[in-house]
Design a protein around this motif. Structure first.
Motif, PDB file in Angstrom:
ATOM      1  N   GLU A 384      32.680  42.796  36.445  1.00  0.00           N
ATOM      2  CA  GLU A 384      31.385  43.131  35.563  1.00  0.00           C
ATOM      3  C   GLU A 384      30.875  42.968  34.654  1.00  0.00           C
ATOM      4  OE1 GLU A 384      27.193  42.920  36.087  1.00  0.00           O
ATOM      5  OE2 GLU A 384      28.132  42.172  37.196  1.00  0.00           O
ATOM      6  N   THR A 385      32.339  44.544  34.461  1.00  0.00           N
ATOM      7  CA  THR A 385      32.546  44.607  32.861  1.00  0.00           C
ATOM      8  C   THR A 385      33.282  43.285  31.696  1.00  0.00           C
ATOM      9  OG1 THR A 385      32.936  46.479  33.131  1.00  0.00           O
ATOM     10  CG2 THR A 385      33.238  45.774  31.032  1.00  0.00           C
ATOM     11  N   ALA A 386      33.760  42.683  32.656  1.00  0.00           N
ATOM     12  CA  ALA A 386      33.928  41.282  32.058  1.00  0.00           C
ATOM     13  C   ALA A 386      32.902  40.326  31.634  1.00  0.00           C
ATOM     14  CB  ALA A 386      35.317  40.625  32.625  1.00  0.00           C
ATOM     15  N   LYS A 387      32.414  40.372  32.604  1.00  0.00           N
ATOM     16  CA  LYS A 387      30.911  39.253  33.336  1.00  0.00           C
ATOM     17  C   LYS A 387      29.363  39.668  31.604  1.00  0.00           C
ATOM     18  CE  LYS A 387      27.077  38.475  35.766  1.00  0.00           C
ATOM     19  NZ  LYS A 387      26.116  38.726  36.973  1.00  0.00           N
ATOM     20  N   THR A 405      26.692  36.771  40.484  1.00  0.00           N
ATOM     21  CA  THR A 405      25.260  37.511  40.819  1.00  0.00           C
ATOM     22  C   THR A 405      25.584  38.902  41.690  1.00  0.00           C
ATOM     23  OG1 THR A 405      24.732  36.374  42.711  1.00  0.00           O
ATOM     24  CG2 THR A 405      24.115  35.238  40.091  1.00  0.00           C
ATOM     25  N   LEU A 406      26.263  39.231  41.601  1.00  0.00           N
ATOM     26  CA  LEU A 406      26.889  40.684  42.747  1.00  0.00           C
ATOM     27  C   LEU A 406      25.732  41.468  41.896  1.00  0.00           C
ATOM     28  CD1 LEU A 406      28.179  41.680  44.875  1.00  0.00           C
ATOM     29  CD2 LEU A 406      30.281  42.749  43.350  1.00  0.00           C
ATOM     30  N   TYR A 407      26.443  41.889  40.921  1.00  0.00           N
ATOM     31  CA  TYR A 407      25.267  43.192  40.273  1.00  0.00           C
ATOM     32  C   TYR A 407      24.456  42.922  39.074  1.00  0.00           C
ATOM     33  CZ  TYR A 407      29.170  45.358  42.143  1.00  0.00           C
ATOM     34  OH  TYR A 407      30.511  45.622  43.075  1.00  0.00           O
ATOM     35  N   SER A 408      24.476  42.005  38.798  1.00  0.00           N
ATOM     36  CA  SER A 408      23.517  41.375  38.106  1.00  0.00           C
ATOM     37  C   SER A 408      23.456  39.840  37.946  1.00  0.00           C
ATOM     38  CB  SER A 408      23.543  42.451  36.593  1.00  0.00           C
ATOM     39  OG  SER A 408      25.234  41.443  36.454  1.00  0.00           O
ATOM     40  N   GLY A 409      21.929  39.314  37.687  1.00  0.00           N
ATOM     41  CA  GLY A 409      21.876  37.980  37.024  1.00  0.00           C
ATOM     42  C   GLY A 409      22.911  37.344  36.322  1.00  0.00           C
ATOM     43  N   MET A 410      22.125  35.985  35.986  1.00  0.00           N
ATOM     44  CA  MET A 410      22.711  35.195  35.229  1.00  0.00           C
ATOM     45  C   MET A 410      22.663  35.432  33.508  1.00  0.00           C
ATOM     46  SD  MET A 410      25.916  34.410  36.271  1.00  0.00           S
ATOM     47  CE  MET A 410      26.333  33.469  35.536  1.00  0.00           C
ATOM     48  N   GLU A 411      21.262  36.168  32.896  1.00  0.00           N
ATOM     49  CA  GLU A 411      20.864  36.335  31.636  1.00  0.00           C
ATOM     50  C   GLU A 411      21.893  36.270  30.393  1.00  0.00           C
ATOM     51  OE1 GLU A 411      20.228  38.348  34.039  1.00  0.00           O
ATOM     52  OE2 GLU A 411      18.072  38.005  34.882  1.00  0.00           O
ATOM     53  N   GLY A 412      21.708  34.740  29.830  1.00  0.00           N
ATOM     54  CA  GLY A 412      22.383  34.953  28.603  1.00  0.00           C
ATOM     55  C   GLY A 412      23.870  34.317  28.986  1.00  0.00           C
ATOM     56  N   LEU A 413      23.724  33.822  30.084  1.00  0.00           N
ATOM     57  CA  LEU A 413      25.636  33.165  30.390  1.00  0.00           C
ATOM     58  C   LEU A 413      25.114  32.145  30.802  1.00  0.00           C
ATOM     59  CD1 LEU A 413      26.971  35.938  32.928  1.00  0.00           C
ATOM     60  CD2 LEU A 413      27.928  35.542  30.122  1.00  0.00           C
ATOM     61  N   ALA A 414      25.783  31.270  30.997  1.00  0.00           N
ATOM     62  CA  ALA A 414      26.482  29.507  31.210  1.00  0.00           C
ATOM     63  C   ALA A 414      27.549  29.767  32.214  1.00  0.00           C
ATOM     64  CB  ALA A 414      26.772  28.377  30.222  1.00  0.00           C
ATOM     65  N   CYS A 415      27.392  28.773  33.470  1.00  0.00           N
ATOM     66  CA  CYS A 415      28.563  28.765  34.514  1.00  0.00           C
ATOM     67  C   CYS A 415      28.455  27.250  34.449  1.00  0.00           C
ATOM     68  CB  CYS A 415      29.046  30.194  34.969  1.00  0.00           C
ATOM     69  SG  CYS A 415      27.063  29.255  36.422  1.00  0.00           S
ATOM     70  N   PHE A 416      30.326  27.040  34.592  1.00  0.00           N
ATOM     71  CA  PHE A 416      30.855  25.768  34.915  1.00  0.00           C
ATOM     72  C   PHE A 416      31.767  25.849  36.041  1.00  0.00           C
ATOM     73  CE2 PHE A 416      29.088  25.934  30.713  1.00  0.00           C
ATOM     74  CZ  PHE A 416      28.068  24.897  30.708  1.00  0.00           C
ATOM     75  N   GLN A 417      31.638  25.135  37.591  1.00  0.00           N
ATOM     76  CA  GLN A 417      32.346  25.141  38.818  1.00  0.00           C
ATOM     77  C   GLN A 417      34.199  24.650  37.953  1.00  0.00           C
ATOM     78  OE1 GLN A 417      31.071  24.451  42.322  1.00  0.00           O
ATOM     79  NE2 GLN A 417      33.461  24.380  43.287  1.00  0.00           N
ATOM     80  N   LEU A 418      34.725  24.916  38.480  1.00  0.00           N
ATOM     81  CA  LEU A 418      36.042  24.438  37.836  1.00  0.00           C
ATOM     82  C   LEU A 418      37.160  23.480  38.625  1.00  0.00           C
ATOM     83  CD1 LEU A 418      38.235  27.789  36.508  1.00  0.00           C
ATOM     84  CD2 LEU A 418      36.801  25.899  35.341  1.00  0.00           C
ATOM     85  N   ASP A 419      37.490  22.476  38.818  1.00  0.00           N
ATOM     86  CA  ASP A 419      37.916  22.103  39.467  1.00  0.00           C
ATOM     87  C   ASP A 419      39.288  22.123  40.549  1.00  0.00           C
ATOM     88  OD1 ASP A 419      37.651  18.254  40.376  1.00  0.00           O
ATOM     89  OD2 ASP A 419      40.176  19.504  40.139  1.00  0.00           O
ATOM     90  N   GLU A 420      39.081  21.943  41.842  1.00  0.00           N
ATOM     91  CA  GLU A 420      39.942  22.230  42.792  1.00  0.00           C
ATOM     92  C   GLU A 420      41.856  22.323  42.410  1.00  0.00           C
ATOM     93  OE1 GLU A 420      38.211  20.809  43.235  1.00  0.00           O
ATOM     94  OE2 GLU A 420      36.750  22.172  44.884  1.00  0.00           O
ATOM     95  N   SER A 421      42.026  21.022  41.281  1.00  0.00           N
ATOM     96  CA  SER A 421      43.125  21.022  41.187  1.00  0.00           C
ATOM     97  C   SER A 421      43.862  21.686  40.584  1.00  0.00           C
ATOM     98  CB  SER A 421      43.621  19.212  40.223  1.00  0.00           C
ATOM     99  OG  SER A 421      42.355  19.579  38.997  1.00  0.00           O
ATOM    100  N   LEU A 422      43.217  22.850  38.742  1.00  0.00           N
ATOM    101  CA  LEU A 422      43.598  23.846  38.524  1.00  0.00           C
ATOM    102  C   LEU A 422      43.881  25.217  39.548  1.00  0.00           C
ATOM    103  CD1 LEU A 422      40.926  23.995  35.602  1.00  0.00           C
ATOM    104  CD2 LEU A 422      42.956  23.045  36.088  1.00  0.00           C
ATOM    105  N   GLY A 423      43.611  25.120  41.375  1.00  0.00           N
ATOM    106  CA  GLY A 423      44.235  26.415  41.801  1.00  0.00           C
ATOM    107  C   GLY A 423      43.212  27.275  41.584  1.00  0.00           C
ATOM    108  N   ALA A 424      41.927  26.543  41.508  1.00  0.00           N
ATOM    109  CA  ALA A 424      40.551  27.774  41.097  1.00  0.00           C
ATOM    110  C   ALA A 424      39.966  28.047  42.135  1.00  0.00           C
ATOM    111  CB  ALA A 424      40.047  26.790  40.041  1.00  0.00           C
ATOM    112  N   SER A 425      40.798  28.636  42.942  1.00  0.00           N
ATOM    113  CA  SER A 425      39.544  28.993  44.476  1.00  0.00           C
ATOM    114  C   SER A 425      40.533  30.179  44.771  1.00  0.00           C
ATOM    115  CB  SER A 425      39.444  28.287  45.376  1.00  0.00           C
ATOM    116  OG  SER A 425      40.307  27.408  45.763  1.00  0.00           O
TER     117      SER A 425
END
Length: 458
Positions: A384-387, A405-425
């Motif tokens: 959450e601090t990193a976010k 959005t566990l502890y707070s919303g996404m105000e001031g942020l943009a997020c983009f899902q990573l492809d599975e080929s990156l081992g990103a899950s």
């Protein structure tokens, strides 16, 4: 619950009556009756039914009596029976020998030889009120010897002693058990006095088992496993009306899952007590293998050969950047980012969680796949601090979808899902020891969790 109480029940089963069991043990019949009533109330299971021929065990009673007898036999050899080799730890499901000496084993000192202890009296030396009848006095039965010191140990005291051993310190054990250190020290003194031996020796670093204490603790570990078998067997007959489950979960994951699953499970099974331990994944594995939890809910990263895993879902990772930086990279909303999309991040400052966390392991793997050596500007133990540092424009970070959005919303942020080929899950799983499996209540808890997650993600 202790070995002496279980001994009363097995004597009733052997003689077919409360009076017969009392005579066999040289005890008062009313004491035996009260013990039986309390145990049936605690178990919420009837162990015996009355017939013209006397008491007969119910199917539920038959299921648990064998385990009770194993516990009784195990407790009877604790103070003066044949010792196992000090370097051989029993597994939870092994039965302690009651009469045979294992090859190469050393005998624990007899009760006569223990300093400060009293020898167990022979049948002839017992007072008339405690005298045990000979086996000939009750046709078809065998006389059970007088209660050894080990039979007075409660399941709770066994847990206390094993926790002291595992922690290597009375103060650390007291903190883990949530009791006062003087109270735990008093329990240890009482048990050592009862056995007439020193279980732990004090050192500058804490405590460690003595030679004879190590053998005793190995046996107690096996007895605790038998008690656990007894609890699970009884639970199968309670129709989920009573019971306890204990599981481990990382703190952040607990914040995400517990408000979702606990209300649903408690509404369906109000009689089942739920306890959870919050810790990192390495410590959760240790608690599982030490039989201190029934299962863990965690994100899978590296398989432990001693554990079985049940998967719930794959949790994708996202690149999270300050909202004002979206124009710099030209990411298309709704498209999963590939390796080439992340190459421009090589010149950006990163905010990472601390090493040792599974989130950091996944993030490092993503960057390694992309050949990026990150400029790590800040490290933190809290995602959450990193976010929030990212929202403040201090860098970019990676987060799993369930935590966006566990502890707070996404105000001031943009997020983009990573492809599975990156081992990103990472995969949300329940882990439990392959040996022993899960109790009925634990299996039902995981079923409710799966239903809640399916509804939440629908």
């Amino acid at each position: 619950m202790n070995g002496k109480q279980l001994r009363y029940i097995t004597a009733i089963a052997e003689t077919g009556s409360i009076r017969g069991g009392a005579a066999l043990l040289g005890k008062d019949a009313s004491t035996m009756a009260r013990t039986l009533k309390k145990m049936e109330q605690d178990f919420n299971v009837r162990l015996f039914r009355r017939t013209p021929e006397g008491l007969r065990t119910t199917p539920e009673g038959e299921a648990v009596l064998g385990i009770m007898e194993e516990i009784v036999r195990s407790c009877e050899v604790l103070p003066g029976g044949e010792a196992l080799p000090a370097n051989k730890a029993l597994t939870d499901r092994e039965i302690l020998p009651s009469s045979e000496v294992l090859p190469g084993s050393e005998a624990l000192p007899s009760s006569e030889a223990l300093p400060g202890s009293e020898a167990l009296p022979s049948r002839e030396a017992l007072s008339s009120s405690e005298a045990l009848p000979s086996s000939a006095a009750l046709p078809g039965t065998r006389a059970i010897p007088g209660s050894p010191a080990g039979s007075n140990l409660t399941e709770q005291e066994i847990r206390y002693l094993l926790t002291i051993r595992d922690c290597g310190s009375i103060s650390r054990a007291a903190a883990e058990l949530y009791i006062a250190q003087p109270s735990l020290s008093q329990v240890l003194r009482q048990v050592e006095e009862e056995f007439g031996l020193m279980i732990f020796k004090r050192t500058s670093r804490g405590v460690e088992p003595t030679e004879v204490g190590r053998v005793l603790l190995d046996r107690l570990h096996a007895i605790r496993g038998l008690y656990r078998r007894l609890e699970l067997t009884v639970e199968e007959f309670q129709d989920m009306k009573r019971g306890t489950i204990t599981f481990g979960v990382p703190q952040n994951l607990g914040a995400y899952l517990l408000p979702m699953v606990l209300p649903a499970f408690s509404a369906q099974y109000p009689g089942i007590r739920v306890r959870f331990r919050e810790n990192n994944s390495t410590e959760l594995d240790r608690l599982l293998l030490a039989d201190k939890t029934d299962f863990s809910i965690m994100h899978f990263q590296e398989e432990n050969a001693a554990l079985a895993y049940e998967a719930f879902f794959d949790d994708p990772f996202y690149l999270v950047i300050p909202g004002g930086m979206t124009g710099r990279f030209g990411f298309t909303e709704g498209r999963k980012l590939l390796e080439e999309d992340l190459q421009p991040l090589g010149n950006s400052p990163f905010i990472m969680v601390a090493r040792g966390q599974k989130l950091r392991q996944v993030a490092d793997q993503i960057l390694e796949t992309c050949g990026i050596t990150p400029d790590i500007r800040f490290e933190t133990k809290s995602m959450e601090t990193a976010k929030r540092l990212t929202a403040a424009g201090l860098g970019v970070t990676f987060l799993p979808g369930s935590y966006l959005t566990l502890y707070s919303g996404m105000e001031g942020l943009a997020c983009f899902q990573l492809d599975e080929s990156l081992g990103a899950s990472w995969q949300l799983v329940a882990a439990y020891p392959k040996k022993g499996g899960l109790s009925r209540s634990a299996r039902e808890f995981l079923r409710v969790l799966g239903d809640c997650l399916a509804d939440h993600r629908a």
